[in-house]
Design a protein around this motif. Structure first.
Motif, short mmCIF file in Angstrom:
data_model
loop_
_atom_site.label_atom_id
_atom_site.label_comp_id
_atom_site.label_asym_id
_atom_site.label_seq_id
_atom_site.Cartn_x
_atom_site.Cartn_y
_atom_site.Cartn_z
N PHE A 200 -31.06 -28.94 -137.96
CA PHE A 200 -30.98 -29.71 -139.28
C PHE A 200 -29.59 -29.42 -140.06
O PHE A 200 -29.29 -29.83 -140.89
N GLY A 201 -29.22 -27.58 -139.28
CA GLY A 201 -27.34 -27.75 -139.88
C GLY A 201 -27.02 -26.42 -138.95
O GLY A 201 -27.50 -26.65 -137.71
N LYS A 207 -17.11 -24.34 -141.32
CA LYS A 207 -18.15 -25.48 -141.17
C LYS A 207 -19.16 -25.65 -141.50
O LYS A 207 -20.39 -24.84 -140.63
N MET A 208 -19.22 -26.61 -141.65
CA MET A 208 -21.09 -26.89 -142.12
C MET A 208 -21.05 -28.87 -141.08
O MET A 208 -20.81 -29.32 -142.22
N MET A 209 -22.63 -28.70 -141.41
CA MET A 209 -22.85 -29.89 -140.70
C MET A 209 -24.44 -30.32 -140.79
O MET A 209 -24.77 -29.63 -139.50
N VAL A 210 -23.94 -31.16 -141.43
CA VAL A 210 -25.74 -31.87 -141.07
C VAL A 210 -26.60 -33.63 -140.08
O VAL A 210 -25.68 -34.10 -140.18
N MET A 211 -27.11 -33.23 -138.74
CA MET A 211 -27.59 -33.94 -138.38
C MET A 211 -28.81 -34.55 -138.34
O MET A 211 -29.51 -33.70 -138.57
N LEU A 212 -28.52 -35.80 -138.65
CA LEU A 212 -30.50 -36.60 -138.65
C LEU A 212 -30.94 -37.41 -137.64
O LEU A 212 -29.62 -38.46 -137.06
N CYS A 220 -24.10 -38.10 -138.82
CA CYS A 220 -23.84 -36.74 -139.50
C CYS A 220 -23.25 -36.37 -141.06
O CYS A 220 -23.07 -37.37 -141.34
N GLY A 221 -23.55 -34.90 -141.59
CA GLY A 221 -23.18 -35.23 -142.45
C GLY A 221 -21.93 -34.41 -142.41
O GLY A 221 -22.46 -33.11 -142.52
N TYR A 222 -21.37 -33.95 -142.67
CA TYR A 222 -20.26 -33.05 -142.81
C TYR A 222 -19.55 -32.99 -143.89
O TYR A 222 -18.82 -33.11 -144.49
N LEU A 223 -19.64 -31.60 -144.34
CA LEU A 223 -19.65 -30.70 -145.44
C LEU A 223 -18.13 -30.56 -146.25
O LEU A 223 -17.35 -29.59 -144.64
N ILE A 224 -17.66 -30.35 -146.77
CA ILE A 224 -15.82 -30.70 -147.03
C ILE A 224 -16.38 -29.73 -148.25
O ILE A 224 -16.47 -30.09 -149.28
#
Length: 417
Positions: A200-201, A207-212, A220-224
């Motif tokens: 899920f994350g 650094k943070m990233m979510v992968m579906l 991929c959702g890379y949080l900034i």
């Protein structure tokens, strides 16, 4: 064009409301400004609460035949530890999992079932540009189409056109802004079978990233941090690829698929809520009424719950042409509590967790609550309940009054307008 209900926006809230109203015998037109539903940045999570609605509508079995992935636990990689955050196996629903399906497939599915009813119409490439008003009451919309401008007159207009809603802007409704400490960079990388189960994350070194999991690729959702995108671009694409590889080492051989910045989309995160969701002749639901943070991935399901509550309250009234301002107010009163509670939870996590992580360059220590969840798995049921069902689950109360075209395989020939 004249209709009973004109819904602006063909997203989850708009399509579900259109389907439910048509099923109840109400004439409805859904306006979608694009030519199709293909937008990569739309959410993929179909939660147990939404799957339960499909069971109540008798379309769950058909839905589960469509390609999808089923996730019974949500977890994440936090530094060296993989932690399980939510366990859906104990939910009081028929489906004890989250279904991951590209949103365009979900919307196509709802559209196909709505098209069984002769009172359901979807008009694509119809972009609403203004509202029509008669004696202080919203009485329809103006829209542009490839064939020229059109006016649609309706007993009720529903704005379900997302967080950048033109309907709520033209209606002059006041919005409370709550802010967000982050934005999201949205891109895809190829997926291999040996990548294993979906995480899920991922949280590593600030650094943070979510992968579906979308089958043959990862979405991929890379949080900034909010406003940091220009700085990331100045550092260069190679540095960004290295950041991804440090988060998820097995993607190291695939980050070169990002050959330039063009396929990397910036999604601006915002959390807001309308003070009042209605005016005479107008109702706002979904993201147009309350833009949600991506935390928990609950936005699509909250929007669908809005649609069900609106249909339950208004379908019979619309059929009798007796929708009052008090009826519209009842929809907001019904949905205001779960919206406020969900946003409060998201804002708490954003401010206490996400902002701390993105503002650091070190490993994030495992919070004591997550440590307790790993020690006592029963505690994972609470976040599963909040994410999977929410603070107030809606159920289908409308009756199927409309006649279909003879079966789910037969579609309305006018469904595209």
């Amino acid at each position: 064009m004249n209709t009973c209900c004109c819904i602006v926006g063909g997203g989850p809230a708009g399509m579900m409301l259109g389907f439910l109203l048509a099923r109840a015998g109400v004439e409805v037109v859904v306006l979608e400004k694009h030519a199709d539903f293909l937008r990569d940045f739309r959410g993929d999570t179909i939660h147990p609460s939404t799957l339960e609605l499909m069971h109540e509508l008798g379309i769950l079995e058909d839905f589960l035949k469509r390609p999808h992935q089923e996730v019974r636990e949500l977890g994440g990689q936090i530094g060296p530890d993989f932690v399980t955050l939510a366990d859906f196996s104990h939910l009081p629903t028929h489906c004890k999992f989250i279904a991951f399906m590209p949103q365009w497939d979900f919307l196509d599915f709802i559209s196909e079932h709505g098209a069984r009813y002769p009172t359901f119409k979807v008009k694509k490439q119809a972009e609403v540009i203004d509202l029509l008003e008669t004696d202080g009451r919203v009485s329809g919309v103006k829209a542009t189409t490839p064939d020229g401008p059109i006016e649609i007159h309706a007993d009720l207009v529903v704005g379900a056109d997302g967080r950048h809603s033109i309907v709520r802007e033209r209606a002059g409704l006041k919005v409370n802004e709550f802010g967000a400490p982050m934005d999201v960079l949205w891109f895809r990388l190829s997926r291999k079978e040996q990548d294993g189960e979906q995480a899920f994350g991922n949280i590593v070194n600030g650094k943070m990233m979510v992968m579906l999991n979308r089958g043959d690729y990862w979405q991929c959702g890379y949080l900034i941090r909010k406003g940091e995108y220009d700085h990331i671009k100045q550092r260069g694409l190679e540095a960004f690829r290295a950041d991804i590889a440090s988060l998820v080492p097995y993607l190291r051989d695939r980050v070169t698929e990002l050959k330039d910045w063009e396929p990397i989309r910036l999604l601006t995160v915002k959390v807001d809520r309308l003070q009042k969701w209605y005016r005479p002749g107008l109702l706002i639901i979904g993201d147009a009424a309350h833009a949600m943070s991506p935390v928990g991935g609950v936005g699509i399901n909250l929007a669908i719950q809005d649609a069900v509550a609106a249909a339950n309250t208004l379908a019979e009234r619309l059929a009798r042409d007796t929708v009052s301002l008090a009826d519209l107010q009842r929809v907001q009163l019904r949905r205001d509590f779960p919206t406020r509670m969900t946003q409060a939870m998201q804002i708490f996590i954003q401010n206490r967790l996400v902002s701390r992580i993105l503002g650091s360059t070190q490993d994030f220590p495992l919070p004591w609550l997550l440590k307790l969840m790993q020690r006592w798995p029963i505690l994972r049921r609470l976040p599963a309940r909040v994410v999977g069902i929410g603070f107030r689950a809606e159920h289908v109360r409308t009756k199927e009054l409309a006649q279909t075209f003879g079966g789910s395989s037969v579609q309305n020939p006018d469904a595209s307008g």
